[in-house]
Design an enzyme around this catalytic site. Structure first.
Site, PDB file in Angstrom:
ATOM      1  N   HIS A 130      46.596  32.681  45.376  1.00  0.00           N
ATOM      2  CA  HIS A 130      46.541  34.592  44.700  1.00  0.00           C
ATOM      3  C   HIS A 130      47.208  34.576  45.156  1.00  0.00           C
ATOM      4  CE1 HIS A 130      43.224  37.477  43.271  1.00  0.00           C
ATOM      5  NE2 HIS A 130      44.131  38.212  44.394  1.00  0.00           N
ATOM      6  N   HIS A 135      49.609  39.026  44.248  1.00  0.00           N
ATOM      7  CA  HIS A 135      50.049  40.293  44.603  1.00  0.00           C
ATOM      8  C   HIS A 135      51.425  40.581  44.941  1.00  0.00           C
ATOM      9  CE1 HIS A 135      46.014  41.324  45.416  1.00  0.00           C
ATOM     10  NE2 HIS A 135      45.965  40.746  45.416  1.00  0.00           N
ATOM     11  N   GLU A 176      43.701  44.558  41.635  1.00  0.00           N
ATOM     12  CA  GLU A 176      43.094  43.363  40.950  1.00  0.00           C
ATOM     13  C   GLU A 176      42.975  42.291  40.220  1.00  0.00           C
ATOM     14  OE1 GLU A 176      42.798  40.522  43.303  1.00  0.00           O
ATOM     15  OE2 GLU A 176      43.112  41.686  45.033  1.00  0.00           O
ATOM     16  N   SER A 195      47.282  35.282  38.937  1.00  0.00           N
ATOM     17  CA  SER A 195      46.996  34.051  39.111  1.00  0.00           C
ATOM     18  C   SER A 195      45.875  33.439  38.895  1.00  0.00           C
ATOM     19  CB  SER A 195      46.697  34.376  40.776  1.00  0.00           C
ATOM     20  OG  SER A 195      45.853  34.877  40.696  1.00  0.00           O
TER      21      SER A 195
HETATM   22 FE   FE2 Z   1      43.532  39.996  45.180  1.00  0.00          FE
END
Ligand code: FE2
Length: 260
Positions: A130, A135, A176, A195
């Site tokens: 993730h 990111h 996010e 993700s």
């Molecule tokens: Fe995150």
């Protein structure tokens, strides 16, 4: 475990220092490298079609490894000359002040553990897949990079929980779970969409309404962590969220509590 001083942590991270670790790359097993490879392979078909161009550019710039777990130091060596960001290993969940301090210093708190085969689709706590796959490629984009550091600076200066909760909504619906309008379509750039097959499919297949990013509406929209999203927001360009953070900073300085 090495101490912060031994790792060479700068003195500008007093709150984050207890959480900083070194990535023990040699400890990853061949099976863990195989899990990483499988996770990447499962995500790439959707990513190639539905990820924002800026994410894809960052992915290519970093040469994000697809068949081995990434070395965080190697990623940082690529990122630093471009945007000043560093992918920094941490031991796990961090309290807000330590997290914001790191963002303000352009150090992304990155977990080093990897999910097992029993949770390929979902982990309640972020793992290295993730954090890095989701990111880090965006940190190569100069405007997003500046936005994220500014977000950390603004939050690090606040101790009012109501204001921080509102700013948490901005983080959630951008970093996010953010989308961007590109080529007449909604493309994903938020790490939770990048993700996760399930979250990304929910958006692609119409399970989620996508509205134009509106700062007031984002501030009014609570975060729900235990269900698929029904509403997300698409920006027109990364300048939009960069400017939104400056708007928020001005309003906070003027005494606003940011929406009812
Ligand atoms: Fe995150």
């Amino acid at each position: 475990m090495a101490t912060a001083a031994e790792i060479g942590i700068p003195a500008n991270l007093p709150k984050a220092a207890p959480f900083l670790i070194q990535q023990d790359y040699a400890a990853y097993t061949e099976d863990q490298h195989a899990v990483w490879t499988e996770l990447v392979a499962r995500r790439m078909p959707q990513i190639e079609q539905h990820a924002a161009q800026e994410y894809l550019d960052g992915f290519a710039y970093l040469h994000l490894p697809q068949d081995r777990l990434p070395h965080l130091a190697t990623l940082s060596a690529k990122l630093q000359p471009r945007t000043g960001w560093n992918t920094t290993a941490v031991s796990g969940f961090m309290p807000g002040p330590a997290f914001f301090e790191m963002l303000a210093a352009r150090r992304f708190p990155t977990t080093t553990w990897l999910r097992g085969r029993d949770s390929m689709e979902y982990t309640p706590e972020p793992d290295i897949f993730h954090d890095v796959f989701g990111h880090v490629p965006m940190h190569a984009h100069p405007v997003f990079a500046d936005f994220l550091a500014h977000y950390g600076q603004v939050c690090a200066a606040i101790d009012d929980e109501t204001i921080l909760e509102r700013l948490g909504r901005v983080f959630w619906y951008t970093v996010e779970f953010g989308l961007i309008r590109q080529d007449g379509r909604n493309k994903v750039y938020g790490s939770g969409l990048i993700s996760s097959n399930g979250e990304c499919s929910n958006v692609i297949h119409g399970g989620c309404e996508v509205r134009s990013f509106d700062l007031e509406e984002v501030l009014r929209t609570p975060v729900k962590v235990d269900e698929m999203h029904h509403l997300l927001f698409a920006i027109e360009s990364f300048d939009q969220i960069y400017e939104a953070m400056h708007t928020l900073e001005s309003r906070i300085r003027a005494g606003s509590r940011l929406a009812a």
